[in-house]
Design a protein around this motif. Structure first.
Motif, PDB file in Angstrom:
ATOM      1  N   LEU A  84       3.756 -38.642 -64.410  1.00 61.69           N
ATOM      2  CA  LEU A  84       5.096 -39.001 -65.186  1.00 61.69           C
ATOM      3  C   LEU A  84       4.803 -38.937 -66.176  1.00 61.69           C
ATOM      4  O   LEU A  84       5.075 -38.061 -66.936  1.00 61.69           O
ATOM      5  CB  LEU A  84       6.585 -39.190 -64.876  1.00 61.69           C
ATOM      6  N   SER A  85       3.711 -40.326 -67.067  1.00 62.67           N
ATOM      7  CA  SER A  85       3.680 -40.305 -68.209  1.00 62.67           C
ATOM      8  C   SER A  85       2.716 -40.140 -68.879  1.00 62.67           C
ATOM      9  O   SER A  85       2.942 -39.721 -70.131  1.00 62.67           O
ATOM     10  CB  SER A  85       3.410 -42.296 -67.988  1.00 62.67           C
ATOM     11  N   ARG A 104       5.111 -41.532 -81.266  1.00 62.87           N
ATOM     12  CA  ARG A 104       4.888 -42.112 -80.568  1.00 62.87           C
ATOM     13  C   ARG A 104       6.841 -41.952 -79.548  1.00 62.87           C
ATOM     14  O   ARG A 104       6.728 -42.878 -78.728  1.00 62.87           O
ATOM     15  CB  ARG A 104       6.059 -43.774 -81.684  1.00 62.87           C
ATOM     16  N   TRP A 105       7.948 -41.210 -80.284  1.00 65.13           N
ATOM     17  CA  TRP A 105       9.219 -41.083 -80.070  1.00 65.13           C
ATOM     18  C   TRP A 105       9.474 -39.938 -78.908  1.00 65.13           C
ATOM     19  O   TRP A 105       8.900 -38.687 -79.580  1.00 65.13           O
ATOM     20  CB  TRP A 105      10.420 -42.093 -80.143  1.00 65.13           C
ATOM     21  N   LEU A 106      10.143 -39.798 -77.739  1.00 62.28           N
ATOM     22  CA  LEU A 106      10.925 -38.907 -77.221  1.00 62.28           C
ATOM     23  C   LEU A 106      12.120 -39.058 -77.344  1.00 62.28           C
ATOM     24  O   LEU A 106      12.678 -40.774 -76.883  1.00 62.28           O
ATOM     25  CB  LEU A 106      10.767 -38.253 -76.346  1.00 62.28           C
ATOM     26  N   VAL A 107      12.719 -38.004 -77.565  1.00 61.52           N
ATOM     27  CA  VAL A 107      14.669 -38.511 -78.098  1.00 61.52           C
ATOM     28  C   VAL A 107      15.115 -37.627 -76.581  1.00 61.52           C
ATOM     29  O   VAL A 107      15.487 -36.706 -76.189  1.00 61.52           O
ATOM     30  CB  VAL A 107      15.032 -37.341 -78.839  1.00 61.52           C
ATOM     31  N   ILE A 108      15.972 -38.215 -76.124  1.00 62.38           N
ATOM     32  CA  ILE A 108      16.583 -38.320 -74.714  1.00 62.38           C
ATOM     33  C   ILE A 108      17.758 -37.798 -75.028  1.00 62.38           C
ATOM     34  O   ILE A 108      18.756 -37.676 -75.776  1.00 62.38           O
ATOM     35  CB  ILE A 108      16.573 -39.709 -73.917  1.00 62.38           C
ATOM     36  N   THR A 117       7.328 -43.228 -75.364  1.00 60.87           N
ATOM     37  CA  THR A 117       6.850 -43.483 -74.012  1.00 60.87           C
ATOM     38  C   THR A 117       5.420 -44.357 -73.383  1.00 60.87           C
ATOM     39  O   THR A 117       5.165 -44.194 -72.212  1.00 60.87           O
ATOM     40  CB  THR A 117       6.159 -42.134 -74.057  1.00 60.87           C
ATOM     41  N   SER A 118       4.905 -44.735 -74.781  1.00 63.76           N
ATOM     42  CA  SER A 118       4.283 -46.085 -74.235  1.00 63.76           C
ATOM     43  C   SER A 118       4.192 -47.132 -73.367  1.00 63.76           C
ATOM     44  O   SER A 118       4.068 -47.751 -72.467  1.00 63.76           O
ATOM     45  CB  SER A 118       3.746 -46.188 -75.656  1.00 63.76           C
TER      46      SER A 118
END
Length: 388
Positions: A84-85, A104-108, A117-118
């Motif tokens: 998944l990662s 670096r970021w995804l917004v939930i 995600t890291s």
């Protein structure tokens, strides 16, 4: 006590360390968010404090749930998490929220919470390495059967993290090497992997230098190194200088809780440089106390690893505890200007969101290994008593 006996299992020392770090986190974050609150919430510090406390409470809930699960199940979970990662890391590089040239970021959706995600990739890779190494102990010295299957996920995950977050990729790569060394991978193979990693980094740097649009973070990396070595401009050294002032004015006994003045000048005093605020307010004693808490966490992790009956449990405990404490030491080294600025938060202390949750999950997994080991010891003692 009934609640503790019923719901809280595993190493009680680690639970105590986590609780103390959480209390310190609430105090340090509340003191250091003044500027942030005035900038975005009209001075309402309670908004950020309440949000931070809620995140910590949810984190403790995740920790309790994680330590309730038998650690052996994390062997299978690691496969799903890793599979998944990898697409999530790719998605982040392409469409992730971009801050300071770093995706670096995804917004939930729904809760509108940013998700790095890291953090998932780190946890997944460490668990997956523990799984592979434990399953291939009979062929562990074989290049084709053991080293290649282990090397591929390490290079893939670290390579996907690297373009946006060099420090996280480097720390995860180092942690992976430590786990591989403890897992009895041939030393010459580990050295060859280091060579591959350095070679890959040099190629990326050459690509970034010739075409900055492909690797925009390269300029930031170079600037931070130049600043640390004293070759950068005076303005570029602003963070380190303000951190030094905070430490110097707090020496040796500190200004007391809430007494920080450098929180008004330090960039990100509630996350990257929260250790400088702790030194300013609690002095040398407070700083040493924090270091001791992390060292105790690491030593307890080693003890849990040594008591585990299975290789997977041992590698899981040592890998996760090393990863957390290594990150903490890097953060504190940056704050006292022993290391270039990395942007790494102080685990369980810095204000954060999903990073705190993944830290709590990692500690919960360590406690799961501890709980199972304690149960095995109890069974052995009971059996011995019956025989007597």
């Amino acid at each position: 006590m009934n609640f503790v006996d019923k719901y809280i299992k595993g190493d009680k020392v680690i639970w105590s360390v986590v609780l103390l770090l959480a209390i310190l986190s609430v105090l340090a974050v509340y003191s250091s968010i003044v500027t942030l609150a005035y900038k975005y919430k009209g001075g309402d510090t309670m908004y950020y404090l309440f949000k931070h406390v809620v995140i910590l409470v949810v984190g403790f809930g995740l920790m309790i749930l994680a330590h309730k699960v038998n650690y052996k199940y994390y062997s299978r979970i690691s496969q799903v998490a890793l599979y998944l990662s990898i697409p999530l890391l790719l998605l982040t590089l392409v469409t992730g929220a971009n801050i300071n040239d770093a995706s670096r970021w995804l917004v939930i959706p729904v809760i509108n919470q940013t998700f790095q995600t890291s953090d998932l990739a780190k946890l997944a890779l460490i668990m997956y390495l523990a799984r592979l190494l434990s399953k291939r102990q009979d062929q562990i010295k074989d290049f084709k059967e053991a080293f290649i299957p282990i090397m591929i996920p390490v290079m893939l995950v670290c390579g996907l993290i690297l373009p946006a977050n060099f420090s996280t990729a480097a720390m995860l790569f180092t942690t992976s090497l430590i786990i591989m060394f403890i897992g009895r991978i041939n030393l010459k193979y580990i050295l060859s992997l280091i060579g591959i990693g350095v070679g890959t980094l040099m190629i990326l740097l050459l690509i970034g230098k010739s075409n900055p649009d492909l690797l925009p973070r390269m300029g930031t990396w170079a600037k931070r190194i130049e600043t640390f070595t004293g070759e950068g401009s005076k303005d570029a050294n602003y963070q380190a200088e303000q951190a030094k002032i905070a430490i110097a004015t707090g020496y040796p006994f500190g200004k007391g809780p809430g007494g920080s003045t450098q929180r008004n000048f330090l960039p990100h005093p509630y996350s990257d440089f929260i250790y400088a605020i702790i030194l300013e307010e609690y002095g040398l004693l407070g700083g040493v106390f924090v270091i001791m808490l992390y060292l105790i966490l690491f030593f307890r992790g080693i003890k849990i690893a040594s008591k585990s009956e299975q290789t997977f449990g041992s590698l899981l405990a040592i890998g996760l505890s090393f990863s957390l404490v290594f990150q903490a030491m890097i953060n504190m080294a940056v704050a006292v200007n022993l290391f270039p600025v990395t942007g790494q938060p102080l685990p369980l202390v810095s204000m954060g969101g999903t990073s705190i949750w993944f830290t709590c999950l990692a500690i919960g997994i360590i406690l799961s290994v501890s709980k199972t080991s304690d149960s095995s010891d109890l069974k052995i003692k009971n059996t011995a008593n019956v025989e007597i």
